[in-house]
Design a protein around this motif. Structure first.
Motif, PDB file in Angstrom:
ATOM      1  N   LYS A 199      27.478 -67.135  23.647  1.00  0.00           N
ATOM      2  CA  LYS A 199      27.631 -67.276  22.208  1.00  0.00           C
ATOM      3  C   LYS A 199      26.731 -66.272  21.490  1.00  0.00           C
ATOM      4  N   THR A 200      27.125 -65.953  20.262  1.00  0.00           N
ATOM      5  CA  THR A 200      26.329 -65.049  19.430  1.00  0.00           C
ATOM      6  C   THR A 200      25.772 -65.823  18.241  1.00  0.00           C
ATOM      7  N   VAL A 201      24.472 -65.687  18.026  1.00  0.00           N
ATOM      8  CA  VAL A 201      23.773 -66.441  16.985  1.00  0.00           C
ATOM      9  C   VAL A 201      23.232 -65.476  15.941  1.00  0.00           C
ATOM     10  N   LEU A 202      23.428 -65.844  14.662  1.00  0.00           N
ATOM     11  CA  LEU A 202      22.800 -65.109  13.562  1.00  0.00           C
ATOM     12  C   LEU A 202      21.585 -65.921  13.107  1.00  0.00           C
ATOM     13  N   VAL A 203      20.390 -65.342  13.219  1.00  0.00           N
ATOM     14  CA  VAL A 203      19.133 -66.004  12.829  1.00  0.00           C
ATOM     15  C   VAL A 203      18.682 -65.428  11.494  1.00  0.00           C
ATOM     16  N   VAL A 204      18.363 -66.339  10.539  1.00  0.00           N
ATOM     17  CA  VAL A 204      17.966 -65.912   9.194  1.00  0.00           C
ATOM     18  C   VAL A 204      16.621 -66.552   8.854  1.00  0.00           C
TER      19      VAL A 204
ATOM     20  N   ALA B 238      13.642 -63.896  19.944  1.00  0.00           N
ATOM     21  CA  ALA B 238      13.225 -63.699  21.334  1.00  0.00           C
ATOM     22  C   ALA B 238      13.543 -64.931  22.176  1.00  0.00           C
ATOM     23  N   MET B 239      13.329 -66.117  21.629  1.00  0.00           N
ATOM     24  CA  MET B 239      13.638 -67.338  22.380  1.00  0.00           C
ATOM     25  C   MET B 239      15.134 -67.438  22.653  1.00  0.00           C
ATOM     26  N   LEU B 240      15.968 -67.099  21.658  1.00  0.00           N
ATOM     27  CA  LEU B 240      17.419 -67.154  21.843  1.00  0.00           C
ATOM     28  C   LEU B 240      17.893 -66.125  22.859  1.00  0.00           C
ATOM     29  N   ASP B 241      17.318 -64.944  22.777  1.00  0.00           N
ATOM     30  CA  ASP B 241      17.691 -63.898  23.735  1.00  0.00           C
ATOM     31  C   ASP B 241      17.340 -64.332  25.145  1.00  0.00           C
ATOM     32  N   ASP B 242      16.181 -64.965  25.308  1.00  0.00           N
ATOM     33  CA  ASP B 242      15.767 -65.431  26.626  1.00  0.00           C
ATOM     34  C   ASP B 242      16.669 -66.548  27.138  1.00  0.00           C
ATOM     35  N   LEU B 243      17.274 -67.313  26.213  1.00  0.00           N
ATOM     36  CA  LEU B 243      18.204 -68.367  26.614  1.00  0.00           C
ATOM     37  C   LEU B 243      19.592 -67.830  26.966  1.00  0.00           C
ATOM     38  N   GLY B 244      19.842 -66.575  26.672  1.00  0.00           N
ATOM     39  CA  GLY B 244      21.124 -65.990  27.016  1.00  0.00           C
ATOM     40  C   GLY B 244      22.083 -65.821  25.860  1.00  0.00           C
ATOM     41  N   TYR B 245      21.628 -66.099  24.651  1.00  0.00           N
ATOM     42  CA  TYR B 245      22.486 -65.920  23.483  1.00  0.00           C
ATOM     43  C   TYR B 245      22.467 -64.464  23.037  1.00  0.00           C
ATOM     44  N   GLY B 246      23.602 -64.011  22.474  1.00  0.00           N
ATOM     45  CA  GLY B 246      23.595 -62.763  21.736  1.00  0.00           C
ATOM     46  C   GLY B 246      22.967 -63.022  20.371  1.00  0.00           C
ATOM     47  N   VAL B 247      22.117 -62.147  19.885  1.00  0.00           N
ATOM     48  CA  VAL B 247      21.332 -62.441  18.694  1.00  0.00           C
ATOM     49  C   VAL B 247      21.464 -61.316  17.663  1.00  0.00           C
TER      50      VAL B 247
ATOM     51  N   GLY C 136      32.046 -60.351  11.029  1.00  0.00           N
ATOM     52  CA  GLY C 136      32.632 -61.105  12.129  1.00  0.00           C
ATOM     53  C   GLY C 136      31.763 -61.098  13.371  1.00  0.00           C
ATOM     54  N   GLY C 137      32.196 -61.874  14.381  1.00  0.00           N
ATOM     55  CA  GLY C 137      31.522 -61.908  15.665  1.00  0.00           C
ATOM     56  C   GLY C 137      30.368 -62.883  15.752  1.00  0.00           C
ATOM     57  N   ILE C 138      30.199 -63.759  14.772  1.00  0.00           N
ATOM     58  CA  ILE C 138      29.098 -64.719  14.784  1.00  0.00           C
ATOM     59  C   ILE C 138      29.653 -66.095  15.124  1.00  0.00           C
ATOM     60  N   ASP C 139      29.047 -66.744  16.146  1.00  0.00           N
ATOM     61  CA  ASP C 139      29.496 -68.067  16.575  1.00  0.00           C
ATOM     62  C   ASP C 139      28.652 -69.199  15.959  1.00  0.00           C
ATOM     63  N   ILE C 140      27.365 -68.944  15.752  1.00  0.00           N
ATOM     64  CA  ILE C 140      26.445 -69.996  15.273  1.00  0.00           C
ATOM     65  C   ILE C 140      25.492 -69.367  14.257  1.00  0.00           C
ATOM     66  N   LEU C 141      25.188 -70.129  13.205  1.00  0.00           N
ATOM     67  CA  LEU C 141      24.222 -69.703  12.185  1.00  0.00           C
ATOM     68  C   LEU C 141      22.976 -70.578  12.285  1.00  0.00           C
ATOM     69  N   VAL C 142      21.797 -69.968  12.441  1.00  0.00           N
ATOM     70  CA  VAL C 142      20.512 -70.664  12.441  1.00  0.00           C
ATOM     71  C   VAL C 142      19.689 -70.090  11.288  1.00  0.00           C
ATOM     72  N   THR C 143      19.389 -70.929  10.290  1.00  0.00           N
ATOM     73  CA  THR C 143      18.728 -70.405   9.095  1.00  0.00           C
ATOM     74  C   THR C 143      17.552 -71.274   8.651  1.00  0.00           C
TER      75      THR C 143
ATOM     76  N   ARG D  70      33.819 -68.721   6.546  1.00  0.00           N
ATOM     77  CA  ARG D  70      34.175 -68.936   7.944  1.00  0.00           C
ATOM     78  C   ARG D  70      34.591 -70.364   8.267  1.00  0.00           C
ATOM     79  N   GLY D  71      34.962 -71.129   7.305  1.00  0.00           N
ATOM     80  CA  GLY D  71      35.386 -72.500   7.589  1.00  0.00           C
ATOM     81  C   GLY D  71      34.268 -73.332   8.164  1.00  0.00           C
ATOM     82  N   SER D  72      34.506 -74.006   9.287  1.00  0.00           N
ATOM     83  CA  SER D  72      33.523 -74.935   9.872  1.00  0.00           C
ATOM     84  C   SER D  72      32.583 -74.217  10.829  1.00  0.00           C
ATOM     85  N   LEU D  73      31.922 -73.173  10.356  1.00  0.00           N
ATOM     86  CA  LEU D  73      30.964 -72.436  11.173  1.00  0.00           C
ATOM     87  C   LEU D  73      29.816 -73.359  11.571  1.00  0.00           C
TER      88      LEU D  73
END
Length: 642
Positions: free
Chosen positions: A529-534, A546-555, A571-578, A598-601
């Motif tokens: 999955k790809t995560v956008l961190v804000v 860095a923690m997300l990258d270490d877990l295997g997420y695209g960041v 586009g290309g974002i699966d999860i939003l962490v803000t 993005r609807g129910s992102l």
């Protein structure tokens, strides 16, 4: 008892004594009106502050003392009608002197009736309150101590004394306030109304000597009624002289101002409570703000240390230092949780708690907080069931109770902490019937008397000195226990110490199974999955990425809501962490606008404090470690609509 020497003249007859009484009083205008409101008598007090000589004013209508505005509204006429129909008229307002100047006064008008009830006229008592009103505007009428009322006025005791202090006449107000009929009290010494200690100290005679030597005696103090009850009195004693200047007695005016005193006392208590409330609110805001900023720093430290520990080779010299640093940061995180709980900016998060384990974790904190003079004993039942509570709030409550116990043992002592399962049948304590764990703290201190014990959980009530206690500790514990479905019960004896019992409900269900980090990581390996961190804090942003990258997420990262929306648009974002608290656009606003695109992102909001705006959103509290972040994202994935 020392008495003043008797006068060398005889006491005048009753009618003359009343005339002399009224004439000798210069601080009040006391005069009579006929049934139509025309002045029919005039005393020295009226001459002094209204400016009219008796010959100038007799026969004139009393409305000339009113302002033009009051005369235009018919106030003088209404005053007489109210006095006649209701038996009394009392007010404060502006009046006019002979020279045209205005003064603020207190006025009482009482109807004068014959024995068969026929209206003969009115008794009018006026006092100039201009200076007092300016000095005591905030208390207004509750502090007006001297409202002279003559015969027929029942709110004042007005009577005369001879030169030795014996009562020579008695008005209706004196009978009502003090409880004696005239035939019971005339001829008695006025010290009859004083407390025994005041009589022993010579207070009654000192009052007469002061009035005789200085022209006036004024005081407040406790006085005694016929039935033995006490009341707080305002007292004025004026000397009475005949035309030759010889002292022939004293005029004494007493008013029961117990209610006024109680009102002042209540006002002071309210002001103190307001001050404490404002102080605690300011302290809570400061504490919450510091804890919020400290959370961000701890997040950076914890996240970076965890990743560094995972990526560095196992080194016997370095790994223990990293572990020690992580434990220190985790203790700092525990401290910020307590600070936020104190500031009431952290929501109540109920979870299953092993009390024995929690108390073991608090042992260092308790020993450092209580000091070496307090010996702590713990007694926990074997197989003690878990309770459902907020661990941070519960730790704060236990610490409050322990510190209270320490303060009750200034010379040292023993604090016994016990826990066992008990059943409560339900009674006046308002605790619901059922099974509980009772966690008790018992000290060997001074104890509390019944009155103190009854008020112990009241907000702002404290027996500690100024600056040594807020009076909020027990009230906070009491409220927390009830919020968690339990109760705080206190018992105490003097001497012997105090026991505080926290009754906590048993956990009704087993803890939900939480997926392990390895399970979440394995799913990512199959479907990355790809995560956008804000976050507007670059240190927090880097650490979280860095923690997300270490877990295997695209960041991907963004430092503002506007930049995040641009990246989402590509586009290309699966999860939003803000983060929530960001300038310009908050995290909740960003999520709303992102879902419009993005609807129910799936979105996770990160915050260090309770925010109403975050309600209903998946939330992760700062500071968090990599495991908590992984679990939060995995829970977000499991609850995502299919």
């Amino acid at each position: 008892m020392t008495m003043l020497p008797p006068a060398s003249v005889e006491i005048p007859p009753e009618p003359d004594r009343y005339r002399l009484l009224i004439e000798s009083i210069t601080d009040y205008a006391i005069y009579m009106l006929d049934v139509n409101g025309h002045v029919s008598s005039w005393n020295a007090g009226a001459r002094r502050f209204k400016g009219y000589e008796e010959a100038e004013i007799l026969g004139e209508h009393f409305s000339r003392f009113y302002t033009e505005e009051d005369r235009a509204t018919g106030l003088p006429r209404r005053a007489l009608k109210i006095a006649e129909s209701e038996g009394r008229f009392e007010s404060e307002g502006l009046r006019v002197r002979k020279d045209g100047t205005r003064f603020w006064c207190h006025v009482v008008i009482d109807p004068i009736r014959s024995g068969d009830g026929q209206l003969l006229g009115f008794a009018k008592v006026t006092r100039d309150l201009t200076e007092r009103r300016a000095a005591e505007e905030s208390l207004r009428r509750s502090e007006q101590q001297f409202r002279l009322l003559v015969q027929g006025v029942t709110d004042y005791a007005i009577y005369m004394l001879d030169t030795t202090g014996r009562i020579t006449n008695w008005n209706a107000g004196a009978q009502r306030i003090k409880g004696y009929r005239p035939e019971e009290v005339i001829g008695q010494h006025f010290s009859l109304f004083y407390e025994e200690q005041d009589r022993a100290n010579g207070l009654p005679d000192r009052g007469l000597r002061t009035a005789m030597n200085e022209g006036r005696f004024e005081s407040q103090g406790w006085r005694v009624r016929k039935d033995g009850t006490r009341f707080w009195a305002s007292v004025v004693i004026d000397p009475i002289h005949d035309d030759a200047g010889t002292l022939i007695g004293f005029a004494k005016i007493t008013r029961d101002i117990t209610e006024s005193m109680e009102a002042q006392r209540a006002l002071k208590l309210t002001e103190q409570a307001l001050f404490e409330s404002q102080k605690m609110e300011a302290l809570g805001q400061l504490t919450g703000g510091v804890a919020h900023d400290f959370n961000n720093l701890l997040m950076v430290i914890l996240g970076s240390l965890e990743i560094a520990r995972k990526r560095l080779p196992d080194d016997a010299r370095i790994t223990p230092l990293l572990n020690n640093a992580i434990q220190g940061a985790q203790r700092g995180a525990s401290l910020t949780r307590r600070m936020l709980a104190f500031a009431r900016r952290q929501e109540l998060s109920l979870e299953l708690i092993d009390l024995a384990g929690m108390m073991h974790g608090m042992s260092d904190l308790l020993h450092s907080s209580l000091g070496s003079a307090i010996h702590i004993e713990t007694r926990f039942a074997l197989d003690l069931p878990s309770v459902k509570a907020d661990v941070n709030q519960l730790e704060l409550a236990i610490l409050n109770l322990a510190v209270n116990a320490r303060d009750a043992m200034p010379g040292g002592g023993v604090l016994t902490i016990e826990a066992c399962q008990r059943h409560h049948a339900g009674d006046q304590s308002r605790l619901q019937p059922g099974a509980y764990v009772c966690l008790s703290l018992t000290d060997t201190g001074e104890g509390m008397d019944a009155e103190t014990l009854a008020r112990a959980t009241e907000p702002f009530f404290t027996t500690k000195g100024a600056g040594k206690g807020t009076g909020l500790g027990l009230s906070m514990v009491h409220g927390l226990a009830e919020q968690m479905g339990g109760r705080l019960l206190l018992s105490s004896r003097v001497p012997g110490g105090t026991t505080a019992e926290l009754w906590l409900p048993l956990a009704a269900q087993a803890p939900a199974e939480v997926p392990r980090q390895s399970e979440a990581a394995s799913r990512l390996a199959i479907q990355p999955k790809t995560v956008l961190v804000v976050d507007d804090d670059p240190l927090v942003l880097t650490s979280t990425a860095a923690m997300l990258d270490d877990l295997g997420y695209g960041v991907y990262t963004a430092d503002s809501g506007e930049e995040a929306l641009e990246r989402l648009g590509a586009g290309g974002i699966d999860i939003l962490v803000t983060d929530h608290a960001m300038p310009g656009m908050s995290g909740t606003e960003l999520i709303d606008r992102a879902r419009a695109l993005r609807g129910s992102l799936p979105a996770l909001i990160v915050t260090g404090v309770v925010e109403d705006a975050c309600s209903g959103l998946p939330r992760l509290s700062k500071p968090f470690d990599q495991r908590a972040l992984s679990q939060a994202l995995d829970a977000l994935e499991r609850t995502k609509p299919q």
